[in-house]
Design an enzyme around this catalytic site. Structure first.
Site, mmCIF file in Angstrom:
data_model
loop_
_atom_site.group_PDB
_atom_site.id
_atom_site.type_symbol
_atom_site.label_atom_id
_atom_site.label_comp_id
_atom_site.label_asym_id
_atom_site.label_seq_id
_atom_site.Cartn_x
_atom_site.Cartn_y
_atom_site.Cartn_z
ATOM 1 N N HIS A 192 -42.366 67.300 30.093
ATOM 2 C CA HIS A 192 -41.924 65.975 30.454
ATOM 3 C C HIS A 192 -42.235 65.046 29.447
ATOM 4 C CE1 HIS A 192 -40.851 66.435 34.738
ATOM 5 N NE2 HIS A 192 -42.186 66.830 34.968
ATOM 6 N N CYS A 266 -36.937 65.554 27.423
ATOM 7 C CA CYS A 266 -35.643 64.542 27.781
ATOM 8 C C CYS A 266 -35.523 63.326 26.803
ATOM 9 C CB CYS A 266 -35.749 63.928 29.055
ATOM 10 S SG CYS A 266 -35.522 65.096 30.463
ATOM 11 N N ARG A 275 -31.246 66.013 25.378
ATOM 12 C CA ARG A 275 -32.666 66.607 25.303
ATOM 13 C C ARG A 275 -32.994 66.397 23.491
ATOM 14 N NH1 ARG A 275 -32.222 66.138 29.550
ATOM 15 N NH2 ARG A 275 -32.113 67.850 31.155
#
Length: 284
Positions: A192, A266, A275
């Site tokens: 993340h 991300c 990405r």
């Protein structure tokens, strides 16, 4: 008598206007209360997502790193620490494939939809055994530690890229089907960038020559950052192939076999539209 009726009519009409105004004021007051309530609920949700999930995930990830290091130290008889500093090299060849068809919710989403919330790791999937492998740990169990000195990052690595069981715990997730630490091929990880520990939030700050260190039960593999890809599609599975090379931007990546590491997350921040990719090569 007529004058009295006129005065009565005037009074009644006045009361009607005041009643309508009072009714309108009540509606506006109720709407304002609802707006404030909704705003408070949204604020609490934002605080929970951005702040509380980070605290939970960071605490859990630190505990997992400590548990792994204690386990490794016990295996080594309590002497010499959990890893052999500076050791690298191949941990044996593995039959790496490219994309596995899993959805990570944070890294590359190989060949599936764009929601990022479905998919996950098939139950029982583990890499093959070997000196650099997770040694048959169950799927989603942490088996390695990733250290990035430039960022001060120490994060556990688990098999799989499922959101709930891996990424939302603040772990880096190892894409199933990609290479093992220290082995020929591509050791590809997702993490993340925002919320849930956000371990990969600042990987955009990495530069060529920075070290990416992977510790796995008694062994240490040190990679050197070589290239970055600032933005690509979530379906760009080429970036996690055994020889990582973008299938969206063919000029980005590598063309020769080797021992690679790939970090994906991300971009831009607080979105999952594209990405960000960082590649490194194993020090020999």
């Amino acid at each position: 008598m007529r004058a009295v009726r006129d005065r009565v009519r005037v009074v009644v009409q006045g009361r009607g206007r005041r009643g309508r105004r009072a009714g309108l004021a009540g509606v506006l007051w109720a709407a304002a209360e609802m707006a404030v309530t909704v705003g408070v609920v949204v604020l609490l949700l934002v605080v929970h997502q951005v702040w509380w999930t980070n605290r939970q995930a960071l605490a859990g990830a630190r505990e997992q790193v400590q548990a792994l290091e204690d386990e490794w130290a016990d295996d080594a008889g309590g002497a010499g620490g959990p890893v052999l500093s500076g050791e690298s090299g191949e941990a044996g060849k593995s039959g790496e494939s490219g994309a596995s068809g899993e959805s990570d919710g944070s890294g590359i989403e190989p060949g599936v939809g764009s929601s990022g919330d479905s998919g996950g790791v098939p139950e029982g999937v583990v890499p093959s055994a070997g000196s650099g492998s997770p040694e048959h740990r169950p799927a989603a169990a942490a088996y390695a530690v990733l250290r990035i000195p430039r960022l001060g990052l120490v994060v556990p690595v688990a098999q799989g890229v499922d959101k709930r069981s891996v990424l939302d715990k603040g772990y880096a997730g190892h894409y199933p089907g990609t290479g093992q630490p220290g082995a020929q091929g591509n050791f590809a990880l997702a993490g993340h960038r925002n919320t849930h520990g956000e371990p990969f939030r600042y990987i955009n700050r990495l530069r060529a020559g920075d070290e990416l260190i992977v510790d796995v039960r008694g062994r240490r593999y040190t990679y050197t950052v070589g290239k970055t890809l600032g933005e690509t599609s979530e379906r760009d599975t080429g970036v996690i192939a055994p020889v990582p090379r973008s299938s969206v931007k063919p000029g980005e990546g590598y063309s020769e076999p080797g021992a690679y590491i790939t970090l994906t997350t991300c971009t831009p921040e607080y979105t999952s539209k594209y990405r960000l990719v960082v590649w490194g090569t194993l020090k020999r």
